[in-house]
Design a protein around this motif. Structure first.
Motif, PDB file in Angstrom:
ATOM      1  N   ALA A  16       0.829  -1.209   0.000  1.00 28.11           N
ATOM      2  CA  ALA A  16       0.000   0.000   0.000  1.00 28.11           C
ATOM      3  C   ALA A  16       0.867   1.264   0.000  1.00 28.11           C
ATOM      4  CB  ALA A  16      -0.936  -0.006   1.210  1.00 28.11           C
ATOM      5  N   ARG A  17       1.925   1.273   0.781  1.00 27.81           N
ATOM      6  CA  ARG A  17       2.834   2.434   0.780  1.00 27.81           C
ATOM      7  C   ARG A  17       3.489   2.608  -0.589  1.00 27.81           C
ATOM      8  NH1 ARG A  17       4.081   0.259   5.653  1.00 27.81           N
ATOM      9  NH2 ARG A  17       3.362   1.426   7.437  1.00 27.81           N
ATOM     10  N   TRP A  18       3.890   1.504  -1.196  1.00 22.97           N
ATOM     11  CA  TRP A  18       4.496   1.546  -2.525  1.00 22.97           C
ATOM     12  C   TRP A  18       3.496   2.100  -3.543  1.00 22.97           C
ATOM     13  CZ3 TRP A  18       3.733  -1.422  -7.123  1.00 22.97           C
ATOM     14  CH2 TRP A  18       4.751  -1.283  -8.064  1.00 22.97           C
ATOM     15  N   LEU A  19       2.214   1.680  -3.423  1.00 23.42           N
ATOM     16  CA  LEU A  19       1.180   2.183  -4.327  1.00 23.42           C
ATOM     17  C   LEU A  19       0.995   3.685  -4.188  1.00 23.42           C
ATOM     18  CD1 LEU A  19      -1.678  -0.449  -4.147  1.00 23.42           C
ATOM     19  CD2 LEU A  19      -0.044  -0.060  -5.982  1.00 23.42           C
ATOM     20  N   GLY A  25      -0.239   9.768  -5.022  1.00 20.37           N
ATOM     21  CA  GLY A  25      -1.358  10.269  -4.241  1.00 20.37           C
ATOM     22  C   GLY A  25      -2.706  10.163  -4.920  1.00 20.37           C
ATOM     23  N   ASN A  26      -2.771   9.625  -6.145  1.00 22.68           N
ATOM     24  CA  ASN A  26      -4.030   9.529  -6.882  1.00 22.68           C
ATOM     25  C   ASN A  26      -4.750   8.205  -6.660  1.00 22.68           C
ATOM     26  OD1 ASN A  26      -3.739  12.094  -8.054  1.00 22.68           O
ATOM     27  ND2 ASN A  26      -2.420  11.260  -9.639  1.00 22.68           N
ATOM     28  N   VAL A  27      -4.571   7.635  -5.492  1.00 26.60           N
ATOM     29  CA  VAL A  27      -5.251   6.406  -5.107  1.00 26.60           C
ATOM     30  C   VAL A  27      -5.629   6.541  -3.638  1.00 26.60           C
ATOM     31  CG1 VAL A  27      -3.126   5.202  -4.474  1.00 26.60           C
ATOM     32  CG2 VAL A  27      -5.099   3.874  -5.156  1.00 26.60           C
ATOM     33  N   GLN A  28      -6.793   6.017  -3.292  1.00 30.08           N
ATOM     34  CA  GLN A  28      -7.190   6.005  -1.885  1.00 30.08           C
ATOM     35  C   GLN A  28      -6.852   4.630  -1.316  1.00 30.08           C
ATOM     36  OE1 GLN A  28     -11.179   7.476  -0.948  1.00 30.08           O
ATOM     37  NE2 GLN A  28     -11.276   8.276  -3.038  1.00 30.08           N
ATOM     38  N   SER A  67      -6.618 -10.551  -9.819  1.00 31.89           N
ATOM     39  CA  SER A  67      -7.194  -9.608 -10.787  1.00 31.89           C
ATOM     40  C   SER A  67      -7.017  -8.169 -10.311  1.00 31.89           C
ATOM     41  CB  SER A  67      -8.681  -9.885 -10.998  1.00 31.89           C
ATOM     42  OG  SER A  67      -8.869 -11.168 -11.514  1.00 31.89           O
ATOM     43  N   ALA A  68      -7.204  -7.952  -9.017  1.00 28.31           N
ATOM     44  CA  ALA A  68      -7.038  -6.619  -8.446  1.00 28.31           C
ATOM     45  C   ALA A  68      -5.586  -6.158  -8.536  1.00 28.31           C
ATOM     46  CB  ALA A  68      -7.517  -6.592  -7.001  1.00 28.31           C
ATOM     47  N   VAL A  69      -4.654  -7.049  -8.232  1.00 30.06           N
ATOM     48  CA  VAL A  69      -3.232  -6.692  -8.294  1.00 30.06           C
ATOM     49  C   VAL A  69      -2.843  -6.335  -9.722  1.00 30.06           C
ATOM     50  CG1 VAL A  69      -0.872  -7.548  -8.014  1.00 30.06           C
ATOM     51  CG2 VAL A  69      -2.576  -7.984  -6.246  1.00 30.06           C
ATOM     52  N   LEU A  70      -3.283  -7.127 -10.703  1.00 33.82           N
ATOM     53  CA  LEU A  70      -2.969  -6.820 -12.097  1.00 33.82           C
ATOM     54  C   LEU A  70      -3.572  -5.484 -12.522  1.00 33.82           C
ATOM     55  CD1 LEU A  70      -3.344 -10.348 -13.732  1.00 33.82           C
ATOM     56  CD2 LEU A  70      -1.221  -9.076 -13.304  1.00 33.82           C
ATOM     57  N   TYR A  71      -4.786  -5.199 -12.086  1.00 32.98           N
ATOM     58  CA  TYR A  71      -5.439  -3.933 -12.391  1.00 32.98           C
ATOM     59  C   TYR A  71      -4.657  -2.762 -11.781  1.00 32.98           C
ATOM     60  CZ  TYR A  71      -9.161  -0.465 -12.862  1.00 32.98           C
ATOM     61  OH  TYR A  71      -9.885   0.661 -13.179  1.00 32.98           O
ATOM     62  N   GLY A  76      -0.810   1.984 -12.715  1.00 32.20           N
ATOM     63  CA  GLY A  76       0.104   2.761 -11.878  1.00 32.20           C
ATOM     64  C   GLY A  76       1.188   3.456 -12.675  1.00 32.20           C
ATOM     65  N   GLY A  77       2.281   3.722 -12.007  1.00 33.75           N
ATOM     66  CA  GLY A  77       3.424   4.391 -12.628  1.00 33.75           C
ATOM     67  C   GLY A  77       4.203   3.442 -13.531  1.00 33.75           C
ATOM     68  N   ARG A  78       5.316   3.930 -14.048  1.00 30.84           N
ATOM     69  CA  ARG A  78       6.107   3.142 -14.994  1.00 30.84           C
ATOM     70  C   ARG A  78       6.566   1.808 -14.408  1.00 30.84           C
ATOM     71  NH1 ARG A  78      10.487   7.026 -17.566  1.00 30.84           N
ATOM     72  NH2 ARG A  78      10.324   7.930 -15.503  1.00 30.84           N
TER      73      ARG A  78
END
Length: 121
Positions: A16-19, A25-28, A67-71, A76-78
């Motif tokens: 979650a921190r990595w995300l 910051g564009n994810v809750q 499926s959620a992890v792949l999404y 995300g970023g590069r």
């Protein structure tokens, strides 16, 4: 996009921190065990009493597990898109199996916190 993660899991909290960094910051990020996390889990039909898989809620769509992890990685970023590219080369059944093995052993391999992790927006 809202990502619900196991706030007691060291691996999940680190992800979650990595995300947060990948999405700038564009994810809750919400711990599943939080009041808001519990509400979202129930609203989208996931068992709120046994957080077993990461859950993504994006608009009216929700998904969990591999499926959620792949999404998440795809959007995300590069670096996360690169990981998504690598994983997409594997059969989906392998990705799901690997996810289940890690999810089932996450506390044993990575540890469990005594208190739920809160990641500020």
């Amino acid at each position: 996009m809202i990502v619900l993660f196991d706030g007691f899991c060291v691996l999940c909290s680190g992800f979650a921190r990595w995300l947060k960094h990948q999405y700038e910051g564009n994810v809750q990020l919400k711990a599943m065990q939080s009041d808001e996390g519990q509400e979202l889990m129930k609203k989208h039909g996931y068992p709120a009493d046994d957080p077993d898989e990461v859950v993504v809620v994006d608009g009216q769509t929700s998904m969990s597990g591999a499926s959620a992890v792949l999404y998440i990685l795809k959007n995300g970023g590069r670096l996360s898109r690169f990981f998504n590219f690598l994983l997409r080369g594997l059969p989906k059944s392998w990705i799901r199996a690997i996810y289940r093995v890690v999810a089932n052993n996450r506390y044993k391999w990575f540890g469990r916190r005594d208190s739920c992790t809160f990641i500020p927006d």
